[in-house]
Design a protein around this motif. Structure first.
Motif, PDB file in Angstrom:
ATOM      1  N   PRO A 103      28.566  -1.884 -41.925  1.00 38.79           N
ATOM      2  CA  PRO A 103      29.784  -1.716 -42.310  1.00 38.79           C
ATOM      3  C   PRO A 103      30.158  -3.496 -42.167  1.00 38.79           C
ATOM      4  N   PRO A 203      27.401  10.679 -44.546  1.00 37.05           N
ATOM      5  CA  PRO A 203      27.948   9.876 -43.446  1.00 37.05           C
ATOM      6  C   PRO A 203      27.760   8.255 -43.738  1.00 37.05           C
ATOM      7  N   GLN A 206      30.010   7.202 -46.774  1.00 36.55           N
ATOM      8  CA  GLN A 206      31.322   7.397 -46.362  1.00 36.55           C
ATOM      9  C   GLN A 206      31.976   6.459 -45.289  1.00 36.55           C
ATOM     10  N   GLU A 207      31.060   6.191 -44.351  1.00 33.24           N
ATOM     11  CA  GLU A 207      31.505   5.261 -43.228  1.00 33.24           C
ATOM     12  C   GLU A 207      31.642   3.821 -43.816  1.00 33.24           C
ATOM     13  N   PHE A 208      30.702   3.595 -44.589  1.00 33.13           N
ATOM     14  CA  PHE A 208      31.148   2.351 -45.583  1.00 33.13           C
ATOM     15  C   PHE A 208      32.197   2.193 -46.543  1.00 33.13           C
ATOM     16  N   LEU A 209      32.465   3.302 -47.027  1.00 33.06           N
ATOM     17  CA  LEU A 209      33.854   3.397 -47.996  1.00 33.06           C
ATOM     18  C   LEU A 209      34.848   3.668 -47.235  1.00 33.06           C
ATOM     19  N   ASP A 210      35.261   2.726 -46.260  1.00 31.31           N
ATOM     20  CA  ASP A 210      36.523   3.196 -45.390  1.00 31.31           C
ATOM     21  C   ASP A 210      37.991   2.770 -45.869  1.00 31.31           C
ATOM     22  N   THR A 211      38.066   2.436 -46.983  1.00 29.83           N
ATOM     23  CA  THR A 211      39.203   2.341 -47.588  1.00 29.83           C
ATOM     24  C   THR A 211      39.496   3.126 -49.122  1.00 29.83           C
ATOM     25  N   GLU A 212      40.560   3.389 -49.467  1.00 32.19           N
ATOM     26  CA  GLU A 212      40.818   4.096 -50.499  1.00 32.19           C
ATOM     27  C   GLU A 212      40.382   3.273 -51.755  1.00 32.19           C
ATOM     28  N   LYS A 214      37.988   0.986 -52.026  1.00 28.07           N
ATOM     29  CA  LYS A 214      36.574   1.049 -52.019  1.00 28.07           C
ATOM     30  C   LYS A 214      35.874   2.493 -52.618  1.00 28.07           C
ATOM     31  N   LYS A 215      36.573   3.496 -52.173  1.00 31.59           N
ATOM     32  CA  LYS A 215      36.095   4.819 -52.812  1.00 31.59           C
ATOM     33  C   LYS A 215      36.265   4.993 -54.352  1.00 31.59           C
TER      34      LYS A 215
END
Length: 281
Positions: A103, A203, A206-212, A214-215
């Motif tokens: 991260p 996981p 998704q752990e890395f994409l911790d903000t909307e 980034k997603k």
């Protein structure tokens, strides 16, 4: 189709979750002996039970489904994985899947040396050690049909939408290593390919994409409008491990929902999400 991997001795690193556990299930269903490896022993114990839950009583009785804890950045521990499978008759398939996306991995200005070094140690050295000792086993046992699959990534070919310099660089190294080994050992019957997943609903990502934000920046580039699933990657690994892919080696095997063949532009609407973006226009 079943029994595509019947009698083959396989090793999967990073097997406690994500692509690793899904591949272990598919390998076993197809008749392979499977050694699952990870640094997470509790996760491995659960993974072994999960794999066995998919098997018929006959396969449970006949197959070896075992686990061994290993840190792939430790050469002796990787060597021990292969030594374990020597007692089964040597390696037929090696899936070098273990990897990290830290991260704190960021752009080239912000990424600390310790994050860079850790990422290269696991993602590059780990694959190097896995290939080194698996190939040694394959040659020593005189196997003429063997397959090594290394987990790369689409980012090694086109860069990432969010900064992750250490990870992207490590996956570029994995692809280069894969190409080199494929050429070196083709005549000995050892095929070496790289699985290149697109963004997955696992996981790790998704752990890395911790903000909307980034997603959104990831999903907006996907022609399918969704992240891939680990099972979709696992089925590709089965193909690469099996004799069905006997004339495929040295390839960057893209399983990315068309990501690397697409482009995207905005129509000038407010950037509130992927639904406001149009693909291929």
């Amino acid at each position: 189709m079943v029994n595509r991997l019947s009698g083959k001795n396989t090793i999967i690193t990073g097997a406690a979750g994500g692509i690793g556990i899904e591949t272990a299930i598919q390998f076993a269903i197809e008749g392979a002996n499977v050694l699952l490896s990870d640094i997470n022993e509790a996760g491995l114990q659960k993974a072994v039970e999960q794999v066995k839950s998919f098997l018929t009583p006959e396969l449970k009785e006949s197959l070896k489904i075992e686990y061994k804890v290993a840190d792939v950045s430790n050469e002796e521990q990787v060597k021990a994985l292969v030594a374990h499978v020597e007692s089964w008759g040597g390696v037929d398939v090696m899936f070098n899947n273990a990897g990290i996306m830290h991260p704190a991995d960021d752009n080239v200005l912000n990424t600390e040396n310790k994050i860079w070094d850790l990422t290269q140690a696991i993602n590059v050295k780990g694959v190097f050690y896995g290939c080194k000792y698996a190939i040694g086993s394959i040659l020593a046992n005189g196997k003429t049909k063997a397959s090594i699959i290394n987990t790369g990534s689409f980012v090694a070919l086109m860069g990432a939408a969010t900064p992750q310099i250490a990870y992207t660089t490590s996956k570029g190294a994995v692809l280069a290593m894969t190409h080199e080994l494929a050429i070196c050992y083709a005549k000995q019957g050892i095929r070496v390919n790289a699985l290149c997943p697109g963004p997955l609903n696992t996981p790790l990502l998704q752990e890395f994409l911790d903000t909307e934000d980034k997603k959104v920046r990831r999903t907006v580039h996907l022609p399918t409008g969704r992240f891939g699933e680990a099972i979709e990657q696992a089925k590709a690994v089965v193909f690469l491990a099996s004799d069905e892919s006997s004339y495929i080696t040295g390839q960057d095997f893209m399983v990315d929902g068309g990501l690397t063949k697409s482009y995207v532009t905005s129509l000038g609407v407010p950037p509130t999400g992927p639904e406001n973006m149009v693909f291929g226009k």
